[in-house]
Design a protein around this motif. Sequence first.
Motif, PDB file in Angstrom:
ATOM      1  N   MET A 170      60.313  38.144  41.884  1.00 28.29           N
ATOM      2  CA  MET A 170      59.704  37.754  41.227  1.00 28.29           C
ATOM      3  C   MET A 170      60.425  37.079  40.105  1.00 28.29           C
ATOM      4  SD  MET A 170      56.817  38.858  40.224  1.00 28.29           S
ATOM      5  CE  MET A 170      57.024  38.404  38.356  1.00 28.29           C
ATOM      6  N   TRP A 185      50.485  33.500  37.834  1.00 31.59           N
ATOM      7  CA  TRP A 185      50.814  34.260  36.643  1.00 31.59           C
ATOM      8  C   TRP A 185      52.443  33.318  36.679  1.00 31.59           C
ATOM      9  CZ3 TRP A 185      49.398  36.051  40.855  1.00 31.59           C
ATOM     10  CH2 TRP A 185      49.658  36.625  41.960  1.00 31.59           C
ATOM     11  N   GLU A 224      58.763  46.153  46.636  1.00 32.00           N
ATOM     12  CA  GLU A 224      57.745  45.109  46.578  1.00 32.00           C
ATOM     13  C   GLU A 224      58.419  44.281  47.927  1.00 32.00           C
ATOM     14  OE1 GLU A 224      55.936  43.606  43.213  1.00 32.00           O
ATOM     15  OE2 GLU A 224      56.171  45.598  42.147  1.00 32.00           O
ATOM     16  N   TYR A 249      61.374  38.532  46.860  1.00 33.13           N
ATOM     17  CA  TYR A 249      59.993  37.641  47.017  1.00 33.13           C
ATOM     18  C   TYR A 249      60.583  36.565  47.071  1.00 33.13           C
ATOM     19  CZ  TYR A 249      56.823  41.087  45.141  1.00 33.13           C
ATOM     20  OH  TYR A 249      56.033  41.879  45.285  1.00 33.13           O
ATOM     21  N   PHE A 303      47.088  39.870  47.350  1.00 35.93           N
ATOM     22  CA  PHE A 303      48.374  39.501  48.087  1.00 35.93           C
ATOM     23  C   PHE A 303      47.721  40.370  49.991  1.00 35.93           C
ATOM     24  CE2 PHE A 303      52.805  38.612  46.300  1.00 35.93           C
ATOM     25  CZ  PHE A 303      51.795  38.117  45.448  1.00 35.93           C
ATOM     26  N   HIS A 316      55.430  33.114  45.924  1.00 34.76           N
ATOM     27  CA  HIS A 316      54.160  33.162  44.656  1.00 34.76           C
ATOM     28  C   HIS A 316      53.728  31.160  44.485  1.00 34.76           C
ATOM     29  CE1 HIS A 316      56.105  36.454  44.282  1.00 34.76           C
ATOM     30  NE2 HIS A 316      55.475  36.875  43.270  1.00 34.76           N
ATOM     31  N   TRP A 334      53.553  44.762  49.303  1.00 33.70           N
ATOM     32  CA  TRP A 334      52.718  44.041  48.033  1.00 33.70           C
ATOM     33  C   TRP A 334      51.455  43.761  48.607  1.00 33.70           C
ATOM     34  CZ3 TRP A 334      52.413  46.376  42.963  1.00 33.70           C
ATOM     35  CH2 TRP A 334      51.598  45.715  42.177  1.00 33.70           C
ATOM     36  N   ASN A 343      59.196  50.102  36.598  1.00 35.87           N
ATOM     37  CA  ASN A 343      58.949  48.663  37.142  1.00 35.87           C
ATOM     38  C   ASN A 343      59.838  48.105  37.111  1.00 35.87           C
ATOM     39  OD1 ASN A 343      57.270  47.297  39.231  1.00 35.87           O
ATOM     40  ND2 ASN A 343      56.487  46.247  38.174  1.00 35.87           N
ATOM     41  N   GLU A 344      60.586  46.544  37.487  1.00 36.37           N
ATOM     42  CA  GLU A 344      60.722  45.771  36.930  1.00 36.37           C
ATOM     43  C   GLU A 344      61.130  45.474  35.496  1.00 36.37           C
ATOM     44  OE1 GLU A 344      58.012  42.807  38.540  1.00 36.37           O
ATOM     45  OE2 GLU A 344      58.479  42.800  40.731  1.00 36.37           O
ATOM     46  N   HIS A 386      54.489  51.004  35.966  1.00 33.08           N
ATOM     47  CA  HIS A 386      54.235  49.772  35.871  1.00 33.08           C
ATOM     48  C   HIS A 386      53.767  49.114  35.098  1.00 33.08           C
ATOM     49  CE1 HIS A 386      54.227  47.625  39.494  1.00 33.08           C
ATOM     50  NE2 HIS A 386      53.415  46.286  39.755  1.00 33.08           N
ATOM     51  N   HIS A 387      53.854  47.526  34.879  1.00 31.23           N
ATOM     52  CA  HIS A 387      54.026  46.738  33.912  1.00 31.23           C
ATOM     53  C   HIS A 387      53.657  47.438  32.471  1.00 31.23           C
ATOM     54  CE1 HIS A 387      50.763  44.833  36.435  1.00 31.23           C
ATOM     55  NE2 HIS A 387      51.729  43.836  36.788  1.00 31.23           N
ATOM     56  N   ASN A 431      47.326  46.527  41.447  1.00 34.50           N
ATOM     57  CA  ASN A 431      46.040  45.605  40.905  1.00 34.50           C
ATOM     58  C   ASN A 431      44.654  47.233  40.600  1.00 34.50           C
ATOM     59  OD1 ASN A 431      47.906  44.017  40.867  1.00 34.50           O
ATOM     60  ND2 ASN A 431      46.099  42.448  41.057  1.00 34.50           N
TER      61      ASN A 431
HETATM   62  C1  GLC Z   1      54.957  42.731  40.317  1.00 29.40           C
HETATM   63  C2  GLC Z   1      54.598  42.304  39.321  1.00 29.40           C
HETATM   64  C3  GLC Z   1      52.753  42.203  40.353  1.00 29.40           C
HETATM   65  C4  GLC Z   1      52.540  41.542  40.633  1.00 29.40           C
HETATM   66  C5  GLC Z   1      54.038  41.344  41.893  1.00 29.40           C
HETATM   67  C6  GLC Z   1      54.106  39.862  42.710  1.00 29.40           C
HETATM   68  O1  GLC Z   1      54.740  43.610  40.607  1.00 29.40           O
HETATM   69  O2  GLC Z   1      53.916  43.956  38.714  1.00 29.40           O
HETATM   70  O3  GLC Z   1      51.663  42.269  38.889  1.00 29.40           O
HETATM   71  O4  GLC Z   1      50.786  41.068  41.292  1.00 29.40           O
HETATM   72  O5  GLC Z   1      55.031  41.708  41.372  1.00 29.40           O
HETATM   73  O6  GLC Z   1      54.289  39.356  41.973  1.00 29.40           O
END
Ligand code: GLC
Length: 360
Positions: free
Chosen positions: A1, A253, A296, A241, A335, A248, A329, A178-179, A138-139, A64
């Motif tokens: 991210m 987002w 991911e 990523y 995705f 991305h 992911w 997560n993250e 998550h989130h 999601n």
């Molecule tokens: C993270 C986020 C997710 C997003 C993904 C890719 O896992 O939680 O919502 O789609 O990264 O950016």
Amino acid sequence: MHRLFFVFSVAVMMTCSATSAEKPSTAPRTAALPAASDCSFGQPPQRRAEGCNRALARTINFGNMLDTRRLGMGPKLRDEFITLSKAAGFTAIRLTVRWDAHAEYKPPYTIRPAFFEYVDRAIKVATDQKLAIIIDMHHYTSMNNRAKTERPRFLALWTQIAERYRNAPATVMFELLNEPNGLHTQDTWNQLLPAVLKVIRASNPHRTLIVGGAQWNTRVALETLQLPADDRNLIATFHYYDPMETTHQGAEWVQGSDAWLGAKCCTQAELQAIKYDFEEVEQWAKAERRPVLLGEFGVYSKADEKTRVTWTTAVREQAEAHGFSWAYWELASTFGVLEPATLTWRKWLLKTLLPQSPVL
Ligand code: GLC
């Protein structure tokens, strides 16, 4: 991210060339499929973590579905998603769950029983299918904005989840958070880790747990992640990523990402950078003696198909070449490798992950 610019030191370059000299550069090792007995409670912790990580060799993120603020904002979790994943050749699912949105805000921070039932069901169907399953937190955005004041709630959520699944098989693994990002820095995360491990270990002394670093679980955060040396039953995780312009492009987002629309994959320099990044993680894993899950990776659907295929193949091959398990992911959203309305695979994308899949 998170966009990272990384300068490689001479020492790292030398280490990298030493490592690559030992490996065939054109034919990456393929992670062996796990034997069922590799992930069980009947072995010492370090071997259990390694065996359970092999059970995660080819994982698909169920993104999601249960990780939204309200259910129904993404695809509805269906049993068929799990059975289809098994039939395609995935070995595990990573179930991303937004626990905090389905729990009370006051002590004892009760998680709604009806919400728990979705997770119960996924665990049951996955286990019946002989798939391993990661239950991820998550989130959890409040943790990123106010990790210190949210701490009692975070610990209470894990107490409830851990107690509920204390008798689940070893192939059910928990991923702590997560993250972590924003104000939830590596320092706050390192301070919180012993506390959350303690509440989970109280009911699940033998379960394999998955932990990543702060800064969005990027690989560099592994360097300063403080895992307890005496808990050998842990899998380390990172997300990948890079370059963000490729993966991305046009992502709603990520601010400014419309400017990246049309970015292709990959120049020789970009492919080389991916290889170096993975070599660095392997060096870390060897030094720390921790199995690693690439938790991911993927390219948003606004990129062209060729770019998605090239990047995803390159990253998946690097993960396997370095002995990491991986989790793409994701299954059925933006995705997605599966078309949810018709339950059909996007074969051109599935092929990048599971070239030997029986459904191709
Ligand atoms: C993270 C986020 C997710 C997003 C993904 C890719 O896992 O939680 O919502 O789609 O990264 O950016």
